[in-house]
Motif scaffolding. Structure first.
Motif, PDB file in Angstrom:
ATOM      1  N   ARG A 203      22.318   1.639  35.639  1.00 27.77           N
ATOM      2  CA  ARG A 203      21.583   1.973  34.199  1.00 27.77           C
ATOM      3  C   ARG A 203      21.814   3.075  33.697  1.00 27.77           C
ATOM      4  O   ARG A 203      22.095   3.353  32.485  1.00 27.77           O
ATOM      5  N   GLY A 204      22.066   4.183  34.482  1.00 30.84           N
ATOM      6  CA  GLY A 204      22.463   5.676  33.791  1.00 30.84           C
ATOM      7  C   GLY A 204      23.645   5.512  33.100  1.00 30.84           C
ATOM      8  O   GLY A 204      23.833   5.991  32.015  1.00 30.84           O
ATOM      9  N   ALA A 205      24.623   4.880  33.903  1.00 33.63           N
ATOM     10  CA  ALA A 205      26.135   4.938  33.492  1.00 33.63           C
ATOM     11  C   ALA A 205      26.195   3.995  32.011  1.00 33.63           C
ATOM     12  O   ALA A 205      26.875   4.295  31.071  1.00 33.63           O
ATOM     13  N   LEU A 206      25.550   2.881  32.170  1.00 34.51           N
ATOM     14  CA  LEU A 206      25.295   1.969  30.704  1.00 34.51           C
ATOM     15  C   LEU A 206      24.785   2.889  29.626  1.00 34.51           C
ATOM     16  O   LEU A 206      25.461   2.494  28.543  1.00 34.51           O
ATOM     17  N   LEU A 207      23.559   3.327  29.898  1.00 33.11           N
ATOM     18  CA  LEU A 207      23.071   4.277  28.716  1.00 33.11           C
ATOM     19  C   LEU A 207      23.850   5.063  28.362  1.00 33.11           C
ATOM     20  O   LEU A 207      24.025   5.396  27.009  1.00 33.11           O
ATOM     21  N   GLN A 208      24.719   5.879  29.037  1.00 35.63           N
ATOM     22  CA  GLN A 208      25.570   7.006  28.643  1.00 35.63           C
ATOM     23  C   GLN A 208      26.809   6.358  27.825  1.00 35.63           C
ATOM     24  O   GLN A 208      27.121   6.814  26.620  1.00 35.63           O
ATOM     25  N   ARG A 209      27.354   5.145  28.460  1.00 28.53           N
ATOM     26  CA  ARG A 209      28.334   4.560  27.687  1.00 28.53           C
ATOM     27  C   ARG A 209      27.805   4.057  26.165  1.00 28.53           C
ATOM     28  O   ARG A 209      28.531   4.100  25.393  1.00 28.53           O
ATOM     29  N   ARG A 210      26.714   3.264  26.295  1.00 26.65           N
ATOM     30  CA  ARG A 210      26.223   2.654  24.879  1.00 26.65           C
ATOM     31  C   ARG A 210      25.987   3.980  24.155  1.00 26.65           C
ATOM     32  O   ARG A 210      26.503   3.723  22.885  1.00 26.65           O
ATOM     33  N   ARG A 211      25.342   5.375  24.465  1.00 25.42           N
ATOM     34  CA  ARG A 211      25.466   6.324  23.343  1.00 25.42           C
ATOM     35  C   ARG A 211      26.768   6.868  22.937  1.00 25.42           C
ATOM     36  O   ARG A 211      27.130   6.992  21.727  1.00 25.42           O
ATOM     37  N   HIS A 212      27.716   6.723  23.725  1.00 24.16           N
ATOM     38  CA  HIS A 212      29.106   7.123  23.415  1.00 24.16           C
ATOM     39  C   HIS A 212      29.895   6.282  22.436  1.00 24.16           C
ATOM     40  O   HIS A 212      30.393   6.611  21.576  1.00 24.16           O
ATOM     41  N   VAL A 213      29.575   4.859  22.696  1.00 28.11           N
ATOM     42  CA  VAL A 213      30.015   4.138  21.859  1.00 28.11           C
ATOM     43  C   VAL A 213      29.519   4.013  20.449  1.00 28.11           C
ATOM     44  O   VAL A 213      30.344   3.918  19.467  1.00 28.11           O
ATOM     45  N   ILE A 214      28.297   4.086  20.243  1.00 26.42           N
ATOM     46  CA  ILE A 214      27.828   4.372  18.975  1.00 26.42           C
ATOM     47  C   ILE A 214      28.206   5.676  18.187  1.00 26.42           C
ATOM     48  O   ILE A 214      28.473   5.421  17.339  1.00 26.42           O
ATOM     49  N   GLU A 215      28.256   6.722  19.063  1.00 22.09           N
ATOM     50  CA  GLU A 215      28.688   7.856  18.397  1.00 22.09           C
ATOM     51  C   GLU A 215      30.183   7.882  18.265  1.00 22.09           C
ATOM     52  O   GLU A 215      30.529   8.531  16.890  1.00 22.09           O
ATOM     53  N   PHE A 216      31.045   7.395  18.843  1.00 26.36           N
ATOM     54  CA  PHE A 216      32.436   7.180  18.667  1.00 26.36           C
ATOM     55  C   PHE A 216      32.573   6.349  17.442  1.00 26.36           C
ATOM     56  O   PHE A 216      33.436   7.090  16.560  1.00 26.36           O
ATOM     57  N   ALA A 217      31.978   5.207  17.257  1.00 26.97           N
ATOM     58  CA  ALA A 217      32.187   4.552  15.988  1.00 26.97           C
ATOM     59  C   ALA A 217      31.543   5.333  14.682  1.00 26.97           C
ATOM     60  O   ALA A 217      32.534   5.364  13.625  1.00 26.97           O
ATOM     61  N   ILE A 218      30.563   5.764  14.746  1.00 26.74           N
ATOM     62  CA  ILE A 218      29.957   6.466  13.380  1.00 26.74           C
ATOM     63  C   ILE A 218      30.893   7.755  13.274  1.00 26.74           C
ATOM     64  O   ILE A 218      31.134   8.197  12.149  1.00 26.74           O
ATOM     65  N   ASN A 219      31.162   8.476  14.291  1.00 29.32           N
ATOM     66  CA  ASN A 219      32.087   9.581  13.909  1.00 29.32           C
ATOM     67  C   ASN A 219      33.407   9.233  13.603  1.00 29.32           C
ATOM     68  O   ASN A 219      34.083   9.934  12.222  1.00 29.32           O
ATOM     69  N   ALA A 220      34.117   8.071  13.770  1.00 26.93           N
ATOM     70  CA  ALA A 220      35.182   7.430  13.167  1.00 26.93           C
ATOM     71  C   ALA A 220      35.068   7.193  11.793  1.00 26.93           C
ATOM     72  O   ALA A 220      35.979   7.240  10.957  1.00 26.93           O
ATOM     73  N   LEU A 221      33.890   6.671  11.478  1.00 27.96           N
ATOM     74  CA  LEU A 221      33.573   6.353  10.065  1.00 27.96           C
ATOM     75  C   LEU A 221      33.364   7.333   9.124  1.00 27.96           C
ATOM     76  O   LEU A 221      33.491   7.447   7.889  1.00 27.96           O
ATOM     77  N   ARG A 222      32.981   8.628   9.534  1.00 26.48           N
ATOM     78  CA  ARG A 222      32.605   9.726   8.527  1.00 26.48           C
ATOM     79  C   ARG A 222      33.633  10.306   7.631  1.00 26.48           C
ATOM     80  O   ARG A 222      34.777  10.361   8.196  1.00 26.48           O
ATOM     81  N   PRO A 223      33.526  10.443   6.554  1.00 23.69           N
ATOM     82  CA  PRO A 223      34.538  11.238   5.627  1.00 23.69           C
ATOM     83  C   PRO A 223      34.896  12.253   6.217  1.00 23.69           C
ATOM     84  O   PRO A 223      34.286  13.218   6.772  1.00 23.69           O
ATOM     85  N   ASP A 224      36.311  12.319   6.141  1.00 24.04           N
ATOM     86  CA  ASP A 224      37.193  13.511   6.555  1.00 24.04           C
ATOM     87  C   ASP A 224      37.137  14.634   5.296  1.00 24.04           C
ATOM     88  O   ASP A 224      37.614  14.613   4.268  1.00 24.04           O
ATOM     89  N   LYS A 225      36.025  15.713   5.620  1.00 25.46           N
ATOM     90  CA  LYS A 225      35.928  16.603   4.510  1.00 25.46           C
ATOM     91  C   LYS A 225      37.227  17.534   4.201  1.00 25.46           C
ATOM     92  O   LYS A 225      37.300  18.174   3.234  1.00 25.46           O
ATOM     93  N   ASP A 226      38.147  17.504   5.198  1.00 23.72           N
ATOM     94  CA  ASP A 226      39.302  18.234   4.995  1.00 23.72           C
ATOM     95  C   ASP A 226      40.513  17.674   4.229  1.00 23.72           C
ATOM     96  O   ASP A 226      41.487  18.332   3.746  1.00 23.72           O
ATOM     97  N   VAL A 227      40.408  16.495   3.802  1.00 24.50           N
ATOM     98  CA  VAL A 227      41.222  15.653   3.169  1.00 24.50           C
ATOM     99  C   VAL A 227      40.999  16.044   1.476  1.00 24.50           C
ATOM    100  O   VAL A 227      39.737  15.643   1.094  1.00 24.50           O
ATOM    101  N   ALA A 228      41.736  16.240   0.878  1.00 26.29           N
ATOM    102  CA  ALA A 228      41.712  16.473  -0.633  1.00 26.29           C
ATOM    103  C   ALA A 228      41.478  15.279  -1.493  1.00 26.29           C
ATOM    104  O   ALA A 228      42.323  14.150  -0.904  1.00 26.29           O
TER     105      ALA A 228
END
Length: 228
Positions: A203-228
């Motif tokens: 259960r602990g590993a599943l919850l950790q992976r679930r959080r990681h998957v959500i954060e990974f997807a959201i971070n990939a979608l965030r605008p790149d502030k360094d791109v002009a």
């Protein structure tokens, strides 16, 4: 020696089977449920019609009566697992949520469904071994359009408009990425657990992976502030 009565009552199991066999809807549902379990466990090649019928509590001949063949039953079983996920997708209501929260829920839904339905993963793996031949044969599956893509697209558009998502992601590629990072974890859970020496199905590993998957997807979608 006393004579054995020829009118001994039927066993409870046989009585249940007889009632089910007389009810086409119940018989079909029982066969489909048993088929999903059998095909998920043994694949199409290893599954046996006799065992499916026995698990469903009906006569083997009903398989051929309702589904024509083992392949016909397999196709209906495959359609049933897809129909279930499509039904659950349609119940997601995300329009009133902010784009970030809506996307988190979409990613979480994809992960949670795979966690709760190992039979879906097993059937997909078996179908991929046959190059998706049965999926190509099913008109029902081809018409079973996933609302998940539409929800992803709408959420992406709202997020781009709000400035919280980058504009260069399309819904289909995003769907494949979201599904992939969850699917690989579950489809290879035993080998990954052995390689890393961790019980990744705990259960602990599943919850950790679930959080990681959500954060990974959201971070990939965030605008790149360094791109002009």
């Amino acid at each position: 020696m006393t004579a054995t009565s020829s009118t001994s009552p039927k066993s409870p199991a046989r009585t249940v089977a007889t009632k089910r066999e007389r009810d086409p809807v119940a018989a079909k549902q029982a066969l489909i449920a048993a088929a999903v379990a059998e095909f998920a466990s043994k694949g199409f090649a290893g599954a046996r019609v006799d065992e499916i019928a026995a698990a469903a509590g009906v006569n083997k001949q009903l398989v051929y009566h309702y589904f024509d063949s083992k392949q016909g039953l397999y196709l209906v079983a495959l359609e049933s697992v897809y129909a279930e996920i499509r039904e659950k997708e349609q119940k997601l209501t995300l329009n009133e949520l902010e784009p970030l929260e809506a996307m988190k829920q979409l990613v979480a839904f994809s992960f949670d469904y795979l966690a709760e339905h190992p039979e879906f993963i097993a059937l997909l793996a078996d179908e991929n071994r046959s190059h998706g031949a049965n999926l190509h044969e099913s008109e029902r599956l081809q018409k079973m359009h996933s609302p998940f893509i539409e929800m992803l697209e709408a959420t992406l558009e709202r997020g781009v408009a709000a400035g919280v998502f980058r504009p260069d992601f399309d819904a289909i590629n995003l769907y494949i990425s979201i599904a992939g990072i969850s699917y690989f974890f579950f489809s290879n859970n035993h080998t990954l657990s052995a390689i890393f020496g961790k019980a990744l199905d705990a259960r602990g590993a599943l919850l950790q992976r679930r959080r990681h998957v959500i954060e990974f997807a959201i971070n990939a979608l965030r605008p790149d502030k360094d791109v002009a």
